[in-house]
Design a protein around this motif. Structure first.
Motif, PDB file in Angstrom:
ATOM      1  N   MET A 218      -5.123  11.242   6.240  1.00 13.53           N
ATOM      2  CA  MET A 218      -5.792  10.417   7.251  1.00 13.53           C
ATOM      3  C   MET A 218      -4.788   9.606   8.069  1.00 13.53           C
TER       4      MET A 218
ATOM      5  N   ARG B 241      -4.629  -1.675  -4.461  1.00 13.21           N
ATOM      6  CA  ARG B 241      -3.720  -0.666  -3.911  1.00 13.21           C
ATOM      7  C   ARG B 241      -3.898  -0.464  -2.414  1.00 13.21           C
ATOM      8  N   TYR B 242      -5.008  -0.944  -1.829  1.00 16.73           N
ATOM      9  CA  TYR B 242      -5.237  -0.737  -0.403  1.00 16.73           C
ATOM     10  C   TYR B 242      -4.799  -1.916   0.461  1.00 16.73           C
TER      11      TYR B 242
ATOM     12  N   ASN C 118      -4.662  11.950  -0.099  1.00 17.37           N
ATOM     13  CA  ASN C 118      -5.772  11.852   0.862  1.00 17.37           C
ATOM     14  C   ASN C 118      -5.485  10.831   1.952  1.00 17.37           C
ATOM     15  N   ASP C 119      -4.770   9.751   1.593  1.00 17.46           N
ATOM     16  CA  ASP C 119      -4.428   8.735   2.590  1.00 17.46           C
ATOM     17  C   ASP C 119      -3.478   9.299   3.638  1.00 17.46           C
TER      18      ASP C 119
ATOM     19  N   TYR D 144      -7.988  -1.241   4.891  1.00 21.15           N
ATOM     20  CA  TYR D 144      -7.791   0.156   4.503  1.00 21.15           C
ATOM     21  C   TYR D 144      -7.832   1.052   5.739  1.00 21.15           C
ATOM     22  N   LEU D 145      -9.006   1.507   6.143  1.00 18.45           N
ATOM     23  CA  LEU D 145      -9.098   2.341   7.336  1.00 18.45           C
ATOM     24  C   LEU D 145      -8.928   1.515   8.603  1.00 18.45           C
TER      25      LEU D 145
ATOM     26  N   PHE E 150       0.853  -1.188   0.000  1.00 20.46           N
ATOM     27  CA  PHE E 150       0.000   0.000   0.000  1.00 20.46           C
ATOM     28  C   PHE E 150       0.886   1.233   0.000  1.00 20.46           C
TER      29      PHE E 150
ATOM     30  N   LEU F 113      -2.609   7.384   7.195  1.00 18.97           N
ATOM     31  CA  LEU F 113      -2.447   5.978   6.836  1.00 18.97           C
ATOM     32  C   LEU F 113      -0.993   5.711   6.473  1.00 18.97           C
TER      33      LEU F 113
ATOM     34  N   PRO G 170       0.455   5.162   0.188  1.00 20.65           N
ATOM     35  CA  PRO G 170      -0.568   6.174   0.467  1.00 20.65           C
ATOM     36  C   PRO G 170      -0.547   7.312  -0.550  1.00 20.65           C
TER      37      PRO G 170
END
Length: 370
Positions: free
Chosen positions: A190, A249-250, A186-187, A269-270, A181, A192, A183
Protein backbone atom coordinates in the motif's frame (compact mmCIF):
# COMPACT_ATOMS: atom_id res chain seq x y z
CA UNK A 1 -11.40 0.66 7.97
CA UNK A 2 -11.84 3.80 10.08
CA UNK A 3 -9.60 4.41 13.04
CA UNK A 4 -12.59 4.24 15.39
CA UNK A 5 -13.61 0.80 14.08
CA UNK A 6 -10.04 -0.48 14.20
CA UNK A 7 -9.61 0.78 17.74
CA UNK A 8 -12.91 -0.80 18.80
CA UNK A 9 -11.87 -4.16 17.35
CA UNK A 10 -8.58 -3.99 19.24
CA UNK A 11 -10.30 -3.71 22.63
CA UNK A 12 -8.78 -5.68 25.42
CA UNK A 13 -10.94 -7.47 27.98
CA UNK A 14 -12.84 -5.12 30.28
CA UNK A 15 -10.87 -4.30 33.36
CA UNK A 16 -12.30 -5.74 36.55
CA UNK A 17 -11.85 -5.58 40.28
CA UNK A 18 -11.57 -2.20 42.02
CA UNK A 19 -8.48 -1.51 44.03
CA UNK A 20 -8.62 -2.84 47.56
CA UNK A 21 -7.76 -0.71 50.53
CA UNK A 22 -4.03 -0.02 50.95
CA UNK A 23 -2.08 0.49 54.10
CA UNK A 24 -1.63 3.93 55.69
CA UNK A 25 0.54 6.46 53.86
CA UNK A 26 2.44 9.35 55.39
CA UNK A 27 3.18 11.85 52.62
CA UNK A 28 5.91 14.46 52.44
CA UNK A 29 6.46 17.08 49.78
CA UNK A 30 9.19 16.22 47.23
CA UNK A 31 11.30 18.39 44.99
CA UNK A 32 11.43 16.53 41.64
CA UNK A 33 14.41 18.51 40.41
CA UNK A 34 16.61 17.58 43.34
CA UNK A 35 15.52 14.01 44.24
CA UNK A 36 18.37 11.65 43.43
CA UNK A 37 17.41 8.44 45.16
CA UNK A 38 19.04 5.21 44.07
CA UNK A 39 22.12 3.05 44.47
CA UNK A 40 25.59 4.23 43.50
CA UNK A 41 25.86 5.16 39.77
CA UNK A 42 27.03 2.71 37.16
CA UNK A 43 27.59 2.88 33.44
CA UNK A 44 26.59 -0.69 32.75
CA UNK A 45 23.51 -0.96 30.51
CA UNK A 46 20.63 -2.89 32.07
CA UNK A 47 18.84 -5.83 30.50
CA UNK A 48 16.24 -4.96 27.87
CA UNK A 49 13.92 -7.74 28.98
CA UNK A 50 10.86 -6.48 30.85
CA UNK A 51 9.14 -8.74 33.33
CA UNK A 52 6.16 -8.44 35.59
CA UNK A 53 6.17 -5.72 38.22
CA UNK A 54 8.06 -6.63 41.40
CA UNK A 55 6.30 -7.88 44.44
CA UNK A 56 7.13 -7.55 48.09
CA UNK A 57 5.90 -5.57 51.03
CA UNK A 58 5.76 -1.85 50.16
CA UNK A 59 6.95 0.68 52.68
CA UNK A 60 3.80 2.68 52.01
CA UNK A 61 0.88 2.63 49.64
CA UNK A 62 -1.93 5.01 48.67
CA UNK A 63 -4.56 4.66 51.39
CA UNK A 64 -8.36 4.78 51.32
CA UNK A 65 -10.30 7.92 51.98
CA UNK A 66 -13.73 6.53 51.27
CA UNK A 67 -15.12 5.48 47.92
CA UNK A 68 -15.48 8.42 45.51
CA UNK A 69 -18.81 9.16 43.91
CA UNK A 70 -19.27 7.34 40.63
CA UNK A 71 -20.77 10.51 39.20
CA UNK A 72 -18.06 12.87 40.32
CA UNK A 73 -17.46 15.50 37.68
CA UNK A 74 -13.97 15.47 36.15
CA UNK A 75 -12.01 18.62 36.75
CA UNK A 76 -9.29 20.33 34.79
CA UNK A 77 -6.19 18.28 33.84
CA UNK A 78 -3.74 17.55 36.60
CA UNK A 79 -0.50 19.45 36.80
CA UNK A 80 2.26 17.11 35.51
CA UNK A 81 4.35 17.55 38.65
CA UNK A 82 3.96 19.24 41.99
CA UNK A 83 5.29 22.77 42.28
CA UNK A 84 8.15 22.93 44.81
CA UNK A 85 7.54 25.20 47.79
CA UNK A 86 11.26 25.86 48.15
CA UNK A 87 13.81 26.94 45.53
CA UNK A 88 14.72 24.08 43.18
CA UNK A 89 17.92 22.27 44.08
CA UNK A 90 20.71 21.80 41.61
CA UNK A 91 21.43 18.19 40.63
CA UNK A 92 23.86 16.80 43.17
CA UNK A 93 27.22 15.37 42.20
CA UNK A 94 26.36 11.89 43.47
CA UNK A 95 23.00 10.30 44.23
CA UNK A 96 21.81 9.69 47.76
CA UNK A 97 21.25 6.05 48.57
CA UNK A 98 17.56 5.18 48.41
CA UNK A 99 15.63 3.18 50.96
CA UNK A 100 13.71 1.45 48.19
CA UNK A 101 14.50 0.58 44.57
CA UNK A 102 12.63 -2.44 43.20
CA UNK A 103 13.13 -1.70 39.50
CA UNK A 104 15.55 -4.59 38.85
CA UNK A 105 14.28 -6.85 36.08
CA UNK A 106 11.06 -4.92 35.50
CA UNK A 107 12.02 -2.61 32.62
CA UNK A 108 10.85 0.34 34.71
CA UNK A 109 13.02 3.48 34.65
CA UNK A 110 12.64 6.80 36.48
CA UNK A 111 14.02 10.20 35.43
CA UNK A 112 13.83 13.13 37.83
CA UNK A 113 15.67 16.05 36.26
CA UNK A 114 19.15 15.03 37.41
CA UNK A 115 21.91 13.24 35.49
CA UNK A 116 21.01 9.94 37.19
CA UNK A 117 18.32 7.61 35.85
CA UNK A 118 16.92 4.84 38.05
CA UNK A 119 16.80 1.53 36.20
CA UNK A 120 17.33 -2.16 36.78
CA UNK A 121 17.80 -1.77 40.53
CA UNK A 122 20.51 0.89 40.33
CA UNK A 123 21.17 4.36 38.90
CA UNK A 124 22.86 5.09 35.58
CA UNK A 125 24.86 8.30 35.14
CA UNK A 126 23.94 9.82 31.76
CA UNK A 127 26.54 12.55 32.16
CA UNK A 128 23.96 15.28 31.59
CA UNK A 129 20.64 16.40 33.04
CA UNK A 130 17.88 14.06 31.87
CA UNK A 131 14.29 15.28 31.83
CA UNK A 132 11.22 13.35 30.64
CA UNK A 133 13.06 10.27 29.46
CA UNK A 134 11.27 7.99 26.97
CA UNK A 135 12.37 4.75 25.27
CA UNK A 136 12.25 3.63 21.66
CA UNK A 137 9.99 0.57 21.16
CA UNK A 138 13.00 -1.76 20.91
CA UNK A 139 14.59 -0.31 24.07
CA UNK A 140 17.84 0.52 22.29
CA UNK A 141 17.62 4.33 22.44
CA UNK A 142 16.49 6.88 25.01
CA UNK A 143 15.04 10.30 24.18
CA UNK A 144 15.06 13.16 26.67
CA UNK A 145 15.34 16.92 27.16
CA UNK A 146 18.83 17.85 28.35
CA UNK A 147 20.01 20.55 30.75
CA UNK A 148 20.05 23.14 27.96
CA UNK A 149 16.46 22.38 27.04
CA UNK A 150 17.41 20.62 23.80
CA UNK A 151 16.19 17.27 22.50
CA UNK A 152 18.72 14.42 22.64
CA UNK A 153 18.85 10.67 22.19
CA UNK A 154 21.40 8.23 23.60
CA UNK A 155 22.19 4.61 24.32
CA UNK A 156 20.68 3.14 27.51
CA UNK A 157 23.87 3.96 29.44
CA UNK A 158 23.92 7.58 28.26
CA UNK A 159 26.56 6.95 25.60
CA UNK A 160 26.52 7.83 21.90
CA UNK A 161 24.41 10.95 22.39
CA UNK A 162 22.79 12.60 19.38
CA UNK A 163 21.59 16.21 19.52
CA UNK A 164 18.30 15.90 17.63
CA UNK A 165 17.23 19.55 17.74
CA UNK A 166 17.91 22.77 19.64
CA UNK A 167 15.03 24.57 21.33
CA UNK A 168 14.60 28.20 20.21
CA UNK A 169 15.18 30.90 22.79
CA UNK A 170 12.09 31.44 24.94
CA UNK A 171 10.60 28.03 24.06
CA UNK A 172 10.46 25.12 26.50
CA UNK A 173 10.36 21.57 25.18
CA UNK A 174 9.05 18.64 27.20
CA UNK A 175 7.79 15.07 27.19
CA UNK A 176 9.22 13.50 24.01
CA UNK A 177 7.78 10.22 22.75
CA UNK A 178 8.71 7.88 19.90
CA UNK A 179 6.67 7.24 16.77
CA UNK A 180 8.03 4.14 15.05
CA UNK A 181 6.44 2.22 12.18
CA UNK A 182 8.10 -0.64 10.33
CA UNK A 183 5.98 -1.58 7.28
CA UNK A 184 5.06 -5.21 6.79
CA UNK A 185 4.53 -6.89 3.45
CA UNK A 186 0.94 -5.68 3.13
CA UNK A 187 1.94 -2.17 4.23
CA UNK A 188 4.62 -2.00 1.54
CA UNK A 189 2.04 -3.05 -1.04
CA UNK A 190 0.00 0.00 0.00
CA UNK A 191 3.12 2.19 -0.34
CA UNK A 192 3.24 3.03 3.37
CA UNK A 193 6.53 4.54 4.45
CA UNK A 194 8.50 3.69 7.62
CA UNK A 195 8.49 6.18 10.48
CA UNK A 196 11.11 6.93 13.12
CA UNK A 197 10.13 10.24 14.67
CA UNK A 198 9.98 12.00 18.00
CA UNK A 199 6.88 13.91 19.05
CA UNK A 200 7.01 16.40 21.93
CA UNK A 201 5.43 19.47 23.51
CA UNK A 202 6.66 22.98 22.77
CA UNK A 203 5.69 25.78 25.16
CA UNK A 204 6.26 29.05 23.28
CA UNK A 205 5.63 31.80 25.85
CA UNK A 206 2.58 29.98 27.18
CA UNK A 207 1.24 28.65 23.87
CA UNK A 208 1.38 24.85 23.75
CA UNK A 209 1.79 22.90 20.52
CA UNK A 210 2.80 19.39 19.55
CA UNK A 211 5.88 19.13 17.33
CA UNK A 212 7.53 16.27 15.46
CA UNK A 213 11.09 15.73 14.24
CA UNK A 214 13.02 12.80 12.73
CA UNK A 215 14.73 10.86 15.52
CA UNK A 216 18.05 11.16 13.67
CA UNK A 217 17.79 14.95 13.72
CA UNK A 218 16.27 17.73 11.66
CA UNK A 219 13.96 20.71 11.81
CA UNK A 220 10.89 20.25 14.05
CA UNK A 221 7.48 20.83 12.48
CA UNK A 222 4.02 21.15 13.98
CA UNK A 223 2.26 17.78 14.26
CA UNK A 224 -0.77 17.48 11.99
CA UNK A 225 -4.09 16.80 13.72
CA UNK A 226 -7.28 15.78 11.95
CA UNK A 227 -10.69 14.36 12.84
CA UNK A 228 -11.85 10.76 12.64
CA UNK A 229 -13.54 10.20 9.28
CA UNK A 230 -16.92 9.58 10.93
CA UNK A 231 -16.87 12.83 12.90
CA UNK A 232 -17.96 16.28 11.76
CA UNK A 233 -15.51 18.61 10.11
CA UNK A 234 -14.88 20.82 13.14
CA UNK A 235 -11.09 21.27 13.32
CA UNK A 236 -9.31 19.85 16.35
CA UNK A 237 -7.52 22.35 18.61
CA UNK A 238 -4.00 23.12 17.42
CA UNK A 239 -2.91 24.84 20.64
CA UNK A 240 -3.16 23.82 24.27
CA UNK A 241 -1.96 20.30 23.39
CA UNK A 242 0.58 18.52 25.59
CA UNK A 243 1.74 15.19 27.04
CA UNK A 244 1.99 13.10 23.85
CA UNK A 245 2.59 9.36 24.20
CA UNK A 246 3.15 7.15 21.16
CA UNK A 247 2.45 3.43 21.01
CA UNK A 248 1.68 0.49 18.75
CA UNK A 249 3.27 -0.69 15.51
CA UNK A 250 1.29 1.77 13.36
CA UNK A 251 2.55 4.93 15.05
CA UNK A 252 -0.62 5.85 16.94
CA UNK A 253 -0.46 8.26 19.85
CA UNK A 254 -2.49 9.97 22.54
CA UNK A 255 -2.27 13.46 24.02
CA UNK A 256 -4.24 15.86 26.20
CA UNK A 257 -5.48 19.39 25.74
CA UNK A 258 -5.03 21.84 28.59
CA UNK A 259 -7.81 24.16 27.42
CA UNK A 260 -10.72 21.73 27.06
CA UNK A 261 -9.53 19.06 29.54
CA UNK A 262 -9.92 16.26 26.99
CA UNK A 263 -7.79 13.24 26.12
CA UNK A 264 -7.32 12.67 22.38
CA UNK A 265 -6.33 9.74 20.20
CA UNK A 266 -4.31 10.24 17.02
CA UNK A 267 -4.21 7.49 14.37
CA UNK A 268 -1.56 7.70 11.66
CA UNK A 269 -1.89 4.50 9.64
CA UNK A 270 -3.51 5.00 6.23
CA UNK A 271 -4.07 8.68 6.94
CA UNK A 272 -3.91 10.94 9.97
CA UNK A 273 -7.14 11.14 11.94
CA UNK A 274 -8.20 11.40 15.56
CA UNK A 275 -10.49 12.93 18.12
CA UNK A 276 -11.38 13.46 21.77
CA UNK A 277 -12.25 10.33 23.74
CA UNK A 278 -12.71 11.31 27.41
CA UNK A 279 -12.11 13.92 30.09
CA UNK A 280 -8.67 13.73 31.68
CA UNK A 281 -4.97 14.49 31.37
CA UNK A 282 -1.53 12.85 31.16
CA UNK A 283 -2.66 9.90 29.00
CA UNK A 284 -0.68 6.85 27.93
CA UNK A 285 -1.61 4.37 25.20
CA UNK A 286 -0.98 0.65 25.58
CA UNK A 287 0.73 -1.37 22.86
CA UNK A 288 -1.89 -4.05 23.48
CA UNK A 289 -5.42 -3.37 22.30
CA UNK A 290 -5.36 0.42 22.26
CA UNK A 291 -6.20 0.76 25.95
CA UNK A 292 -5.74 4.13 27.65
CA UNK A 293 -4.65 5.15 31.13
CA UNK A 294 -5.06 8.76 32.22
CA UNK A 295 -5.46 11.11 35.19
CA UNK A 296 -8.74 12.60 36.39
CA UNK A 297 -9.50 14.53 39.58
CA UNK A 298 -12.01 12.92 41.95
CA UNK A 299 -12.95 14.34 45.35
CA UNK A 300 -9.87 16.52 45.56
CA UNK A 301 -7.26 13.97 44.48
CA UNK A 302 -5.85 12.87 41.13
CA UNK A 303 -6.96 9.32 40.33
CA UNK A 304 -5.84 6.95 37.58
CA UNK A 305 -8.43 5.68 35.12
CA UNK A 306 -8.21 3.12 32.35
CA UNK A 307 -10.37 3.07 29.23
CA UNK A 308 -10.52 -0.14 27.24
CA UNK A 309 -11.07 -0.17 23.51
CA UNK A 310 -9.49 3.21 22.98
CA UNK A 311 -12.42 5.27 21.69
CA UNK A 312 -15.70 4.49 23.42
CA UNK A 313 -14.99 1.56 25.75
CA UNK A 314 -15.73 1.40 29.49
CA UNK A 315 -13.69 3.29 32.10
CA UNK A 316 -12.34 1.97 35.40
CA UNK A 317 -10.84 3.80 38.39
CA UNK A 318 -7.53 2.09 39.27
CA UNK A 319 -7.05 4.11 42.47
CA UNK A 320 -10.55 4.59 43.94
CA UNK A 321 -9.40 4.84 47.57
CA UNK A 322 -6.29 6.96 47.21
CA UNK A 323 -5.65 9.81 49.64
CA UNK A 324 -2.80 11.26 47.58
CA UNK A 325 -2.32 12.46 44.01
CA UNK A 326 -1.54 9.69 41.49
CA UNK A 327 -0.05 11.17 38.33
CA UNK A 328 2.07 10.49 35.22
CA UNK A 329 0.86 6.91 34.54
CA UNK A 330 2.52 4.62 32.00
CA UNK A 331 1.75 1.09 30.78
CA UNK A 332 4.35 -1.65 31.07
CA UNK A 333 5.53 -3.21 27.81
CA UNK A 334 3.20 -6.19 28.21
CA UNK A 335 0.24 -3.98 29.14
CA UNK A 336 -0.34 -5.80 32.45
CA UNK A 337 0.95 -3.09 34.82
CA UNK A 338 0.67 0.67 35.22
CA UNK A 339 3.46 2.61 36.93
CA UNK A 340 2.70 6.05 38.31
CA UNK A 341 4.10 8.87 40.41
CA UNK A 342 3.04 10.11 43.85
CA UNK A 343 4.67 12.80 45.98
CA UNK A 344 6.71 10.16 47.85
CA UNK A 345 7.86 7.93 44.99
CA UNK A 346 6.76 5.61 42.20
CA UNK A 347 4.17 2.84 42.52
CA UNK A 348 2.83 0.10 40.26
CA UNK A 349 -0.66 -1.40 40.06
CA UNK A 350 -2.10 -4.19 37.87
CA UNK A 351 -4.19 -2.90 34.97
CA UNK A 352 -7.01 -5.17 36.16
CA UNK A 353 -6.98 -3.51 39.56
CA UNK A 354 -5.41 -4.26 42.91
CA UNK A 355 -3.40 -2.71 45.71
CA UNK A 356 -0.62 -0.37 44.52
CA UNK A 357 2.93 -1.43 45.38
CA UNK A 358 5.65 1.11 46.04
CA UNK A 359 8.75 0.32 43.96
CA UNK A 360 10.97 3.39 44.40
CA UNK A 361 11.50 6.34 46.70
CA UNK A 362 12.52 8.45 43.71
CA UNK A 363 9.69 10.83 42.80
CA UNK A 364 10.15 11.16 39.06
CA UNK A 365 8.69 10.33 35.66
CA UNK A 366 8.26 6.55 35.18
CA UNK A 367 8.85 4.92 31.80
CA UNK A 368 9.16 1.32 30.63
CA UNK A 369 12.02 0.01 28.55
CA UNK A 370 11.25 -3.08 26.43
Amino acid sequence: MSARARLRRSSAAVLVSAITAGSALLLTACDPSGDTAGAQPTTAAPSRTATAAPTGTPTASPTPAGTPSATASPSAPATPAATPTTPAKQPSATPTKAALNLTKGTGLTISNGTRYVVMDGRTVDFGTVVRDLAWSPDGKRAAFVDGDGNLETSDPDGGHKVLVARAPSGTTWSHPTWQVFVPGENDIAMHLQPKNNLQFTADDHGTLRLLTVPAKGGAPAQLSLGNFSSDDATPLPETGNLWPNGSGRYGSSTYANRNDGQVYLRDDYLRQQGGAVTKGSQPDLSDHGGDLVFVRSVDGHDHLFTKTGGYDGPEHDLTPKTTTDCTEPVFSSDGQTVAFRTPDGVYTVPTKGGTPTKVSDTAGLPAYRS
